[in-house]
Design a protein around this motif. Structure first.
Motif, PDB file in Angstrom:
ATOM      1  N   ARG A 148      21.478   0.307  -6.572  1.00  0.00           N
ATOM      2  CA  ARG A 148      22.425  -0.617  -6.782  1.00  0.00           C
ATOM      3  C   ARG A 148      23.724  -0.723  -6.050  1.00  0.00           C
ATOM      4  O   ARG A 148      24.407  -1.840  -5.785  1.00  0.00           O
ATOM      5  CB  ARG A 148      23.002  -0.329  -8.399  1.00  0.00           C
ATOM      6  N   ASP A 149      23.841   0.295  -5.123  1.00  0.00           N
ATOM      7  CA  ASP A 149      24.876   0.445  -4.251  1.00  0.00           C
ATOM      8  C   ASP A 149      24.423  -0.312  -2.537  1.00  0.00           C
ATOM      9  O   ASP A 149      25.088  -0.265  -1.927  1.00  0.00           O
ATOM     10  CB  ASP A 149      25.510   1.659  -3.785  1.00  0.00           C
ATOM     11  N   GLY A 150      23.229  -0.748  -2.913  1.00  0.00           N
ATOM     12  CA  GLY A 150      22.608  -1.446  -1.726  1.00  0.00           C
ATOM     13  C   GLY A 150      22.019  -0.552  -0.734  1.00  0.00           C
ATOM     14  O   GLY A 150      21.173  -1.147   0.257  1.00  0.00           O
ATOM     15  N   VAL A 151      21.748   0.793  -0.865  1.00  0.00           N
ATOM     16  CA  VAL A 151      21.024   1.586  -0.019  1.00  0.00           C
ATOM     17  C   VAL A 151      19.722   1.534  -0.144  1.00  0.00           C
ATOM     18  O   VAL A 151      19.253   1.324  -1.527  1.00  0.00           O
ATOM     19  CB  VAL A 151      21.711   3.134  -0.269  1.00  0.00           C
ATOM     20  N   VAL A 152      18.870   1.429   0.818  1.00  0.00           N
ATOM     21  CA  VAL A 152      17.360   1.305   0.605  1.00  0.00           C
ATOM     22  C   VAL A 152      16.803   2.629   1.058  1.00  0.00           C
ATOM     23  O   VAL A 152      17.118   3.247   1.986  1.00  0.00           O
ATOM     24  CB  VAL A 152      16.826   0.322   1.465  1.00  0.00           C
ATOM     25  N   VAL A 153      15.859   2.940  -0.071  1.00  0.00           N
ATOM     26  CA  VAL A 153      14.869   4.212   0.155  1.00  0.00           C
ATOM     27  C   VAL A 153      13.453   3.753   0.074  1.00  0.00           C
ATOM     28  O   VAL A 153      12.968   2.900  -0.357  1.00  0.00           O
ATOM     29  CB  VAL A 153      15.366   5.398  -0.838  1.00  0.00           C
ATOM     30  N   ASP A 154      12.970   4.806   0.912  1.00  0.00           N
ATOM     31  CA  ASP A 154      11.471   4.537   1.270  1.00  0.00           C
ATOM     32  C   ASP A 154      10.688   5.724   0.518  1.00  0.00           C
ATOM     33  O   ASP A 154      10.799   6.602   0.962  1.00  0.00           O
ATOM     34  CB  ASP A 154      11.227   4.155   2.799  1.00  0.00           C
ATOM     35  N   HIS A 155       9.878   5.283  -0.320  1.00  0.00           N
ATOM     36  CA  HIS A 155       9.149   6.294  -1.235  1.00  0.00           C
ATOM     37  C   HIS A 155       7.799   6.798  -0.355  1.00  0.00           C
ATOM     38  O   HIS A 155       7.443   8.025  -0.543  1.00  0.00           O
ATOM     39  CB  HIS A 155       8.767   5.720  -2.506  1.00  0.00           C
ATOM     40  N   GLY A 156       7.280   5.739   0.531  1.00  0.00           N
ATOM     41  CA  GLY A 156       6.275   6.254   1.358  1.00  0.00           C
ATOM     42  C   GLY A 156       6.583   6.166   2.664  1.00  0.00           C
ATOM     43  O   GLY A 156       7.556   6.831   3.102  1.00  0.00           O
ATOM     44  N   GLY A 157       5.917   5.760   3.379  1.00  0.00           N
ATOM     45  CA  GLY A 157       5.950   5.927   5.053  1.00  0.00           C
ATOM     46  C   GLY A 157       7.243   5.060   5.265  1.00  0.00           C
ATOM     47  O   GLY A 157       7.546   3.903   4.501  1.00  0.00           O
ATOM     48  N   GLN A 158       7.938   5.481   6.310  1.00  0.00           N
ATOM     49  CA  GLN A 158       9.316   4.753   6.501  1.00  0.00           C
ATOM     50  C   GLN A 158       9.729   4.725   8.013  1.00  0.00           C
ATOM     51  O   GLN A 158      10.540   3.838   8.304  1.00  0.00           O
ATOM     52  CB  GLN A 158      10.359   5.865   5.976  1.00  0.00           C
ATOM     53  N   GLY A 213       0.763  -1.254  -0.046  1.00  0.00           N
ATOM     54  CA  GLY A 213       0.011   0.008  -0.077  1.00  0.00           C
ATOM     55  C   GLY A 213       0.954   1.313  -0.038  1.00  0.00           C
ATOM     56  O   GLY A 213       1.605   1.405  -1.012  1.00  0.00           O
ATOM     57  N   ARG A 214       0.818   1.923   1.076  1.00  0.00           N
ATOM     58  CA  ARG A 214       1.643   3.326   1.249  1.00  0.00           C
ATOM     59  C   ARG A 214       2.771   3.227   1.684  1.00  0.00           C
ATOM     60  O   ARG A 214       3.451   4.211   2.103  1.00  0.00           O
ATOM     61  CB  ARG A 214       0.536   4.191   2.036  1.00  0.00           C
ATOM     62  N   VAL A 215       3.556   2.032   1.623  1.00  0.00           N
ATOM     63  CA  VAL A 215       4.834   1.753   1.510  1.00  0.00           C
ATOM     64  C   VAL A 215       5.496   1.141   0.531  1.00  0.00           C
ATOM     65  O   VAL A 215       5.041   0.376   0.052  1.00  0.00           O
ATOM     66  CB  VAL A 215       5.039   1.069   3.178  1.00  0.00           C
ATOM     67  N   CYS A 216       6.295   1.920   0.030  1.00  0.00           N
ATOM     68  CA  CYS A 216       7.225   1.106  -0.990  1.00  0.00           C
ATOM     69  C   CYS A 216       8.471   1.639  -1.090  1.00  0.00           C
ATOM     70  O   CYS A 216       8.970   2.620  -0.914  1.00  0.00           O
ATOM     71  CB  CYS A 216       6.542   2.012  -2.333  1.00  0.00           C
ATOM     72  N   SER A 217       9.356   0.264  -1.011  1.00  0.00           N
ATOM     73  CA  SER A 217      11.036   0.539  -0.623  1.00  0.00           C
ATOM     74  C   SER A 217      11.420   0.300  -1.998  1.00  0.00           C
ATOM     75  O   SER A 217      11.282  -0.692  -2.871  1.00  0.00           O
ATOM     76  CB  SER A 217      11.335  -0.266   0.462  1.00  0.00           C
ATOM     77  N   GLU A 218      12.852   0.813  -2.148  1.00  0.00           N
ATOM     78  CA  GLU A 218      13.595   0.392  -3.469  1.00  0.00           C
ATOM     79  C   GLU A 218      15.053   0.128  -2.679  1.00  0.00           C
ATOM     80  O   GLU A 218      15.449   1.139  -2.138  1.00  0.00           O
ATOM     81  CB  GLU A 218      13.476   1.434  -4.510  1.00  0.00           C
ATOM     82  N   ARG A 219      15.584  -0.540  -3.542  1.00  0.00           N
ATOM     83  CA  ARG A 219      17.287  -0.705  -3.102  1.00  0.00           C
ATOM     84  C   ARG A 219      18.063  -0.313  -4.466  1.00  0.00           C
ATOM     85  O   ARG A 219      17.664  -0.815  -5.405  1.00  0.00           O
ATOM     86  CB  ARG A 219      17.421  -2.373  -2.717  1.00  0.00           C
TER      87      ARG A 219
END
Length: 321
Positions: A62-72, A54-60
């Motif tokens: 290429r360098d391994g850092v994870v970012v959260d586009h929604g709630g974090q 839903g309103r959480v969406c994570s992306e990793r």
């Protein structure tokens, strides 16, 4: 970047009939389905998009850092989400909270501070007094049965904007309060009812619980992104989760419910609609939902917010406090 998803190349066929259908695979829907599954109730989740969360969406990256586009973030009062994370071994880590904040106003004035705001900041005393009044009102909200709250009709008929205008004389304090609302709800105070704000504050514990870090809503983050627990629950439920399956119509029948989707029809004894109110506008119902609810949904917009990620090799600003 790699979007974290559990989309299947060959979707599992929809069952002809189950005991319960849960519509929506955000945390509400996943939690409902998991509870039903734990109790041995035959359950499936129908999700219109190609991912869970839903309103959480994570992306990793290429360098391994994870970012959260929604709630974090997750805080200590979000005990159900923390329990899910512990059950499925999704670790969290404390939000960095050492050093000072910087507040900069349109006139160029700049202050460094710790805590909720600078003690000598414009409107700060009035802001804190207003937050105390909000906490006092929130303590009268009945969390078990919100409709039983004594002043619900009065509070639900007033916007947060009009409440601030009516009760807070200092313009700078009103600006601080508006920024707080926009930051937490991603919506303008004029589009939020006072009762909704008070219910939210009552659920959290107090107004500043939603704004601050240590012991508050921004206390921790998920090591693998806020979506990681949702993905873990979905993996546990397996083929009971059906993605790319948007529900179009729900019909109550003598034998239960008939759910029509973009991939076919499912019959069930009951259905759980775990969607944001605005998303239910894309679903028709037989018999139709009350007109009063339809009008309420039409007047309850979801907020719009833009989120920008800046990734640096080192946190160079910490050297300056």
């Amino acid at each position: 970047m790699l979007v974290m998803t559990n989309t299947k190349d060959h979707p599992t066929a929809l069952p002809a009939r189950v005991r319960t259908v849960v519509v929506g695979a955000g945390y509400a829907g996943l939690s409902a389905a998991l509870s039903l599954h734990d109790d041995g109730i035959d359950t499936v989740i129908l999700e219109g998009s190609d991912r869970v969360g839903g309103r959480v969406c994570s992306e990793r990256r290429r360098d391994g850092v994870v970012v959260d586009h929604g709630g974090q973030w997750v805080g200590p009062t979000q005990k159900y989400l923390l329990a899910l994370a512990e059950r499925f071994d999704c670790p969290t880590f404390p939000t960095y909270n050492t050093g000072e904040h910087i507040e900069r106003w349109p006139d160029g004035a700049q202050r460094r501070y710790t805590g909720a705001g600078p003690d000598d900041g414009p409107g700060m005393a009035e802001y804190l007094a207003a937050a105390d009044r909000i906490d006092e009102l929130a303590r009268t909200v009945d969390l078990d049965d919100p409709t039983a709250t004594p002043d619900i009709e009065k509070w639900d008929s007033e916007t947060v904007h009009s409440y601030f205008e009516r009760t807070v004389a200092n313009e700078d304090a009103r600006r601080r309060l508006a920024l707080a609302v926009e930051g937490v709800w991603s919506i303008e105070p004029r589009d939020l009812s006072l009762f909704h704000l008070l219910f939210y504050v009552a659920s959290a514990g107090r107004f500043d619980q939603l704004m601050e870090t240590e012991g508050c809503a921004q206390e921790r983050r998920f090591r693998d992104g806020a979506q990681s627990t949702a993905l873990a629950v979905a993996d546990h439920l397996g083929d009971r989760v059906h993605l790319d399956t948007a529900v179009r119509h729900v019909e109550q029948t003598p034998d239960g419910v008939r759910i029509e989707t973009t991939r076919g029809t499912v019959l069930a004894d009951s259905v759980v609609m775990a969607l944001p109110p605005s998303a239910t506008q894309r679903v028709t119902f037989t018999p139709p939902v009350p007109v009063s609810r339809t009008r309420w949904v039409e007047r309850s917009p979801m907020g719009d917010v833009a989120k920008v990620h800046a990734v640096f090799d080192t946190p160079f600003w910490r050297a300056d406090g």
